[in-house]
Design a protein around this motif. Structure first.
Motif, short mmCIF file in Angstrom:
data_model
loop_
_atom_site.label_atom_id
_atom_site.label_comp_id
_atom_site.label_asym_id
_atom_site.label_seq_id
_atom_site.Cartn_x
_atom_site.Cartn_y
_atom_site.Cartn_z
N ARG A 1 2.70 12.87 -2.76
CA ARG A 1 1.67 12.45 -1.79
C ARG A 1 0.95 11.20 -2.31
NH1 ARG A 1 1.10 18.01 -1.28
NH2 ARG A 1 -0.63 18.09 -2.76
N GLU A 2 0.69 11.16 -3.60
CA GLU A 2 0.02 10.00 -4.19
C GLU A 2 0.92 8.76 -4.09
OE1 GLU A 2 -3.20 8.08 -6.05
OE2 GLU A 2 -3.05 10.03 -5.11
N MET A 3 2.19 8.91 -4.36
CA MET A 3 3.12 7.79 -4.23
C MET A 3 3.18 7.31 -2.78
SD MET A 3 4.15 6.84 -7.13
CE MET A 3 5.35 5.69 -6.54
N GLN A 4 3.20 8.25 -1.86
CA GLN A 4 3.22 7.90 -0.44
C GLN A 4 1.95 7.12 -0.08
OE1 GLN A 4 2.75 11.13 2.43
NE2 GLN A 4 4.33 10.17 3.67
N ARG A 5 0.82 7.56 -0.60
CA ARG A 5 -0.44 6.87 -0.34
C ARG A 5 -0.38 5.43 -0.88
NH1 ARG A 5 -4.86 5.46 -2.76
NH2 ARG A 5 -4.45 6.55 -4.71
N HIS A 6 0.17 5.27 -2.11
CA HIS A 6 0.30 3.92 -2.68
C HIS A 6 1.19 3.04 -1.80
CE1 HIS A 6 -1.87 4.40 -6.40
NE2 HIS A 6 -1.16 5.47 -6.73
N GLN A 7 2.31 3.59 -1.35
CA GLN A 7 3.19 2.80 -0.51
C GLN A 7 2.52 2.48 0.82
OE1 GLN A 7 6.95 4.48 0.83
NE2 GLN A 7 7.85 2.45 0.86
N ASN A 8 1.85 3.45 1.42
CA ASN A 8 1.16 3.20 2.69
C ASN A 8 0.11 2.10 2.54
OD1 ASN A 8 2.71 5.20 3.84
ND2 ASN A 8 1.04 6.66 4.05
N ASP A 9 -0.66 2.17 1.44
CA ASP A 9 -1.68 1.14 1.19
C ASP A 9 -1.02 -0.23 1.05
OD1 ASP A 9 -3.63 3.11 1.22
OD2 ASP A 9 -3.87 3.16 -0.97
N PHE A 10 0.06 -0.26 0.30
CA PHE A 10 0.77 -1.52 0.07
C PHE A 10 1.29 -2.10 1.38
CE2 PHE A 10 4.55 -4.00 -0.99
CZ PHE A 10 4.05 -4.85 -1.96
#
Length: 167
Positions: free
Chosen positions: A40-49
């Motif tokens: 979920r954290e990785m997904q959040r980083h990708q979404n932010d990016f």
């Protein structure tokens, strides 16, 4: 684009499985609950990016990201199914038959075809949210994120650094 998503999913899966330095640097624990949190954290980083790189408005982000994440989930499911068939063939080793290899090849080809169908379907939906320019750039932004992760794995993970976007 979906090949890049698949690559990212496979890359992240391999990172978690091998407990590589990037996992430790980003706090990827061993248990299934912790792994889900890490994903979920990785997904959040990708979404932010993606949101930053495409210059999404708050409304675009609110409408686009759930849809984008749903597409990624569908792609991951299709990928898992194809990998499971390949894994069974690999586990058989020398005992694998021609039919086993054919089945694994068919699963892979069906995955690729399904991947294209999913991508086309979602791009139509994305077109109602993103501008034509943003939609066009999406693939490049995903690739940029993938490269950033790969570069981090190669050099930044050794000292616990978080990845930085290319300029």
């Amino acid at each position: 684009m979906l090949r890049h998503i698949l690559s990212l999913i496979l890359f992240l899966s391999a990172l978690m499985a091998s407990a590589s330095p990037i996992c430790n640097a980003w706090g990827a624990p061993d248990g299934p609950t912790d792994r889900a949190q890490w994903m979920r954290e990785m997904q959040r980083h990708q979404n932010d990016f993606i949101a930053k790189e495409l210059g999404l408005s708050d409304k675009q982000r609110a409408d686009f990201m759930p849809l984008y994440n749903k597409m990624r989930e569908e792609m991951a499911k299709e990928s898992r199914e194809a990998r499971n068939v390949a894994k069974k063939v690999k586990e058989k080793g020398e005992a694998a038959t021609e039919a086993d290899y054919e089945s694994a090849t068919d699963a892979y080809l069906n995955f690729r075809a399904r991947e294209a169908e999913i991508e086309k379907s979602y791009y139509r939906k994305f077109g109602h949210i993103l501008s034509k320019r943003q939609l066009y750039r999406l693939n490049n932004v995903e690739r940029k994120f993938d490269r950033m992760l790969m570069q981090h794995r190669g050099r930044g993970a050794k000292n616990g650094a978080k990845p930085k976007a290319d300029k």
